[in-house]
Scaffold this motif. Structure first.
Motif, short mmCIF file in Angstrom:
data_model
loop_
_atom_site.label_atom_id
_atom_site.label_comp_id
_atom_site.label_asym_id
_atom_site.label_seq_id
_atom_site.Cartn_x
_atom_site.Cartn_y
_atom_site.Cartn_z
N ASP A 1 0.80 -1.22 0.00
CA ASP A 1 0.00 0.00 0.00
C ASP A 1 0.83 1.28 0.00
N ASN A 2 2.08 1.19 -0.40
CA ASN A 2 2.91 2.38 -0.56
C ASN A 2 3.05 3.17 0.75
N ASP A 3 3.23 2.42 1.85
CA ASP A 3 3.52 3.03 3.15
C ASP A 3 2.45 4.04 3.59
N SER A 4 1.19 3.70 3.38
CA SER A 4 0.12 4.66 3.71
C SER A 4 -0.65 4.29 4.97
N ILE A 5 -0.05 3.52 5.86
CA ILE A 5 -0.75 3.07 7.06
C ILE A 5 -1.01 4.22 8.03
N CYS A 6 -2.25 4.29 8.52
CA CYS A 6 -2.61 5.22 9.60
C CYS A 6 -3.29 4.40 10.70
N TYR A 7 -3.17 4.89 11.92
CA TYR A 7 -3.74 4.16 13.06
C TYR A 7 -5.12 4.72 13.41
N ASP A 8 -6.07 3.80 13.59
CA ASP A 8 -7.41 4.18 14.04
C ASP A 8 -7.41 4.45 15.54
N HIS A 9 -6.80 3.54 16.30
CA HIS A 9 -6.71 3.75 17.75
C HIS A 9 -5.61 2.91 18.37
N PHE A 10 -5.17 3.35 19.54
CA PHE A 10 -4.28 2.59 20.42
C PHE A 10 -5.11 2.16 21.62
N ALA A 11 -4.82 0.96 22.16
CA ALA A 11 -5.59 0.46 23.30
C ALA A 11 -4.67 0.01 24.43
N PHE A 12 -5.13 0.25 25.66
CA PHE A 12 -4.37 -0.10 26.85
C PHE A 12 -5.30 -0.78 27.86
N ARG A 13 -4.70 -1.65 28.69
CA ARG A 13 -5.45 -2.31 29.76
C ARG A 13 -4.89 -1.87 31.11
N THR A 14 -5.77 -1.80 32.12
CA THR A 14 -5.34 -1.35 33.44
C THR A 14 -6.11 -2.09 34.54
N PHE A 15 -5.60 -1.98 35.76
CA PHE A 15 -6.30 -2.46 36.95
C PHE A 15 -7.03 -1.28 37.59
N GLY A 16 -8.33 -1.42 37.80
CA GLY A 16 -9.10 -0.35 38.42
C GLY A 16 -9.00 -0.34 39.93
N VAL A 17 -7.79 -0.08 40.44
CA VAL A 17 -7.56 -0.06 41.88
C VAL A 17 -6.30 0.76 42.17
N HIS A 18 -6.26 1.40 43.33
CA HIS A 18 -5.06 2.14 43.77
C HIS A 18 -4.61 3.20 42.78
N GLY A 19 -5.52 3.77 42.03
CA GLY A 19 -5.14 4.79 41.06
C GLY A 19 -4.47 4.23 39.83
N ASP A 20 -4.51 2.90 39.64
CA ASP A 20 -3.87 2.27 38.49
C ASP A 20 -4.82 2.07 37.32
N GLY A 21 -6.03 2.59 37.42
CA GLY A 21 -7.03 2.36 36.40
C GLY A 21 -6.92 3.29 35.20
N ILE A 22 -8.04 3.54 34.56
CA ILE A 22 -8.09 4.31 33.32
C ILE A 22 -7.37 5.65 33.43
N ASP A 23 -7.63 6.36 34.53
CA ASP A 23 -7.06 7.71 34.66
C ASP A 23 -5.54 7.72 34.66
N SER A 24 -4.91 6.63 35.13
CA SER A 24 -3.45 6.62 35.20
C SER A 24 -2.82 6.76 33.82
N MET A 25 -3.42 6.16 32.81
CA MET A 25 -2.91 6.30 31.45
C MET A 25 -3.55 7.48 30.73
N ALA A 26 -4.82 7.74 31.03
CA ALA A 26 -5.54 8.80 30.33
C ALA A 26 -4.95 10.18 30.57
N GLN A 27 -4.36 10.38 31.76
CA GLN A 27 -3.87 11.72 32.09
C GLN A 27 -2.86 12.23 31.07
N PHE A 28 -1.98 11.36 30.62
CA PHE A 28 -0.98 11.77 29.63
C PHE A 28 -1.66 12.29 28.37
N PHE A 29 -2.67 11.59 27.91
CA PHE A 29 -3.36 12.00 26.68
C PHE A 29 -4.19 13.25 26.90
#
Length: 422
Positions: free
Chosen positions: A156-184
Motif C-alpha cells: 500500500d505504498n507506506d500509507s498506514i494510519c492508526y485508528d486507535h491505540f488500546a491499553f489495559r489497566t487495573f481499576g484499583v489504587h489509582g492504576d485504572g483508566i485515569d493513570s494512562m488517560a492523564q498523559f493523553f
C-alpha cells in the motif's frame, strides 16, 4: 441554539441499570456555559463527529473545571491566568499556571473571541515521540504485528494510519483508566463515551484526539493521531483471592501509576515481577487480569485504519483475506469480521503473540502479549452523496461498539491462543 432530540441507546452488554446516552448528529461545535470556575453539563455537548454520542448520565448541575472525573472538558477556562494563543499553525497552545485545558472548536463555527482552531498542547514532536516509543516496544515484542504492518506497507505504498491505540489497566489504587488517560488529556485528548462489559468485569473509556486528528498527511504515529481506548478491570468485583494478588502488586508500584505512559514507552512494569502461581490463579478467574499482571501498561493493540489505505486492501474483507492468505490467524470469536448493529463499524484482529516471561519464582513460561487490529469506518448515511475523493474522517462512523470490542478482547484468550498454535 436549541438542542435536537435523539433516540436513546445504551453502550452496554446488558440492559440493566446503565446510564442512557443520546445519539447526536450535529454540526461539530461544543459550547459550554462557564460561571465562576464551574460549568453546566446541561450545555451543548461537544459532538466533533456527526455520529458522536453525547452522555446524559445524571450528575449535579455543576462540576469543578479541573476535576479529573469530569466526563467532558469545558471549552474555555475562565481563570484570569489563562491565555489563549490563537492561530492555525501546528503547536498552538493554551498556557496556564494550572493544568492546561484543551478547547476544541470547529473553525467554521467558532464564536467571536474564541480560538478558531486548536491542536496538541505542548510539544507535538515530544508527544509523537512518546507514541513512537510505545509503538517501537509493541512491534519489537509482537512479531505478527510487525510482519503484517510491513506486509501491508509494501503493498500500500507506506500509507498506514492508526485508528486507535488500546491499553489495559487495573481499576484499583489509582492504576485504572485515569493513570494512562492523564498523559493523553495533557496533550489535548478529550473523553468521549464509557463502555461496560459486565461478564468480563470491565469498563472502558475512549478518548478523541485534538484537531490534528483531521490531518490527512503522514503515516503511522506521524500521521492522523489515533483515538485512544483504555479499559480497566473492576477489581472490587473479583474474588477475595484475586483482589489480594492484584492489590499486592499494585501496592508494590508505589507512585508508578503516575508514570503509566513512561512505563509503556520504555516497556517496563511499574510493579515487581509476579510469581507463576499467582499468574495462574488470576488466569483461572480473568484472562484480562493475568494479561495485565505480566504486561502492565504495554500497548495492548494498535489498529490499522483500513479505509485510509490506498489499495484494494482499504476494504476490510479484502484485507482479512490477504492476511489469512499470508499465513496469519485472525480472532474467530463471533466470526472473523465483527460488525456493529448499524453496519458502519467493521473490525477484525489477529490472535495475540506469546512471549517467554521469567517469573519471580524462577519459572519461565509463555504468556500472551499483544495483537494487531483492523477497523473500517463506513460513511454515514447523511454523507453518502459525497464523491469518494471528498470523504473525510469526520464523515465516517465514529466511536466504538460494545459487541465488537467484547469479541476483540478475546484476541488474548487461551481459546484463541490454543487455536493459533494448532
Amino acid at each position: 441554539m436549541d438542542m435536537p432530540s435523539y433516540p436513546e441507546k445504551v453502550l452496554s452488554c446488558d440492559d440493566g441499570g446503565n446510564a442512557p446516552i443520546k445519539v447526536g448528529v450535529t454540526g461539530g461545535l461544543g459550547i459550554y456555559r462557564i460561571t465562576n470556575g464551574l460549568y453546566n453539563e446541561k450545555a451543548i455537548r461537544n459532538t466533533m463527529f456527526s455520529s458522536s454520542y453525547a452522555k446524559t448520565i445524571p450528575r449535579s448541575p455543576t462540576h469543578s473545571l479541573f476535576s479529573s472525573t469530569n466526563p467532558f472538558i469545558p471549552l474555555r477556562p475562565i481563570y484570569n491566568n489563562v491565555t489563549f494563543r490563537t492561530g492555525k499553525n501546528i503547536g498552538n497552545s493554551i498556557s496556564s499556571s494550572r493544568r492546561s485545558v484543551f478547547a476544541a472548536f470547529s473553525s467554521s463555527m467558532a464564536p467571536e473571541g474564541l480560538p478558531e482552531s486548536s491542536s496538541i498542547q505542548g510539544s507535538e514532536s515530544f508527544f509523537r515521540s512518546v507514541l513512537g516509543s510505545m509503538e517501537a516496544i509493541y512491534l519489537n515484542r509482537n512479531p505478527t504485528a510487525k510482519a503484517i504492518i510491513d506486509l501491508v506497507r509494501s503493498v500500500d505504498n507506506d500509507s498506514i494510519c492508526y485508528d486507535h491505540f488500546a491499553f489495559r489497566t487495573f481499576g484499583v489504587h489509582g492504576d485504572g483508566i485515569d493513570s494512562m488517560a492523564q498523559f493523553f488529556r495533557d496533550f489535548g485528548y478529550s473523553e468521549r463515551e464509557e463502555l461496560r462489559f459486565p461478564a468480563k468485569k470491565l469498563r472502558a473509556l475512549w478518548f478523541q484526539p485534538p484537531s490534528t486528528h483531521y490531518s490527512e498527511v503522514g503515516t503511522g504515529v506521524n500521521g492522523p493521531l489515533p483515538r485512544v481506548f483504555i479499559s480497566e478491570l473492576l477489581v472490587d468485583q473479583m474474588s477475595p483471592e484475586a483482589q489480594r494478588i492484584i492489590r499486592k502488586y499494585t501496592e508494590f508500584s508505589g507512585l508508578g501509576n503516575k508514570h503509566a505512559a513512561l512505563a509503556s514507552a520504555i516497556g517496563s512494569l511499574t510493579w515487581e515481577k509476579p510469581t507463576y502461581s499467582e499468574f495462574q490463579q488470576l488466569a483461572n478467574e480473568s484472562e484480562y487480569a493475568a494479561w495485565t499482571l505480566v504486561n502492565g501498561y504495554a500497548l495492548n493493540h494498535a489498529t490499522i485504519s483500513t479505509h485510509r489505505l490506498r489499495s484494494s486492501l482499504r476494504h476490510i474483507s479484502s484485507l482479512n483475506q490477504f492476511i489469512e492468505e499470508n499465513g496469519f490467524k485472525l480472532n474467530s470469536e463471533g466470526g472473523t469480521l465483527k460488525v456493529s448493529p448499524d453496519g458502519l463499524l467493521q473490525q477484525s484482529s489477529t490472535v495475540a503473540d506469546s512471549i517467554p516471561f521469567h517469573f519471580a519464582d524462577g519459572v519461565t513460561e509463555s504468556v500472551p502479549c499483544s495483537y494487531i487490529e483492523f477497523a473500517e469506518r463506513l460513511v454515514l448515511p447523511e454523507y453518502s452523496h459525497l464523491p469518494d475523493e471528498e470523504v473525510k474522517e469526520v464523515h465516517r462512523r465514529d466511536g466504538f461498539e460494545v459487541g465488537n470490542a467484547d469479541k476483540i478482547f478475546e484476541s488474548t484468550s487461551k481459546d484463541q491462543l490454543t487455536r493459533r498454535a494448532a
